[in-house]
Structures are given as C-alpha cells and as structure tokens.
Design a protein around this motif. Structure first.
Motif, PDB file in Angstrom:
ATOM      1  N   LEU A   4       0.835  -1.199   0.000  1.00 25.08           N
ATOM      2  CA  LEU A   4       0.000   0.000   0.000  1.00 25.08           C
ATOM      3  C   LEU A   4       0.867   1.245   0.000  1.00 25.08           C
ATOM      4  N   SER A   5       0.378   2.266  -0.714  1.00 24.59           N
ATOM      5  CA  SER A   5       1.082   3.545  -0.683  1.00 24.59           C
ATOM      6  C   SER A   5       0.928   4.146   0.714  1.00 24.59           C
ATOM      7  N   ARG A   8      -2.526   5.836   1.059  1.00 24.54           N
ATOM      8  CA  ARG A   8      -3.637   4.897   1.236  1.00 24.54           C
ATOM      9  C   ARG A   8      -3.607   4.295   2.639  1.00 24.54           C
ATOM     10  N   ARG A   9      -2.432   3.929   3.112  1.00 24.61           N
ATOM     11  CA  ARG A   9      -2.292   3.365   4.459  1.00 24.61           C
ATOM     12  C   ARG A   9      -2.775   4.361   5.503  1.00 24.61           C
ATOM     13  N   GLN A  33      -9.415   6.189  -5.472  1.00 26.48           N
ATOM     14  CA  GLN A  33      -8.642   5.526  -6.511  1.00 26.48           C
ATOM     15  C   GLN A  33      -9.157   5.914  -7.904  1.00 26.48           C
TER      16      GLN A  33
END
Length: 107
Positions: A4-5, A8-9, A33
């Motif tokens: 995960l980026s 996003r995390r 997204q």
C-alpha cells in the motif's frame, strides 16, 4: 499482494480509528482511486479545481446523485482528514437529489 502507498495506508488508518464500516472504507478507497486514476496522479498532487473537474466528468456520465455524493464524501475525507487540508472539504459541493434543483448544494 502489492504494498500500500503511504497515503492509502494513512487513509485506512484514519478510517479505522473513526470506526468507519468496512463497506464505507472500501467505497472511500475505490472513490479516491477512481479520482486518482482519472488524472493519473496521486490525490496529494491534485487540487480543488481537479475535484470540480472530476465532478463535472462524473455528472456527464449520468452518475446518480447518491453515487456522486458518496464520492464527494470520500474526497472530503481524503482532503480534510487524510491530507489535513481543512479548508477543502467545505468547498467540495454535494449533489442535490431533485432533478429540478440546482446541480450542487452547499454544505
């Protein structure tokens, strides 16, 4: 599974702390997204004008007002909570349900 980026995390962590349901979390991640893919850049490299352009694009596809508002909520969360841009969420308008009313409502 892909890593995960960090963005996003962080968004997932904030949603978890706020006890958002797994369905809401999935919906928000999918919406952000979709927004990111539309422009080919991360949301932290996009601004309010990009959000409005994306809303215009979605309306042109015939998206329902409920679906549009769900995406608006996701983008408000992303910018206001995840990215800490407190002035942005209130400037992202939601759609009105009535066909005869204005396209967007003010929050």
């Amino acid at each position: 599974m892909a890593e995960l980026s960090p963005l996003r995390r962080r968004m997932i962590d904030y949603m978890t702390v706020r006890n958002l349901s797994p369905a809401t979390q999935g919906s928000y991640i999918n919406a952000v997204q979709k927004f990111s893919r539309y422009f080919g850049r991360s949301p932290d490299r996009l601004d309010l004008e990009d959000v409005h352009a994306f809303q215009v694009h979605l309306v042109s596809t015939g998206i329902s007002w409920a679906s549009l508002n769900q995406i608006v909520c996701a983008l408000r969360f992303c910018y206001g909570i995840t990215l800490g841009q407190n002035d942005v969420p209130e400037r992202i308008p939601c759609a009105q349900a009535a066909a005869h009313s204005a396209l967007f409502c003010r929050r």
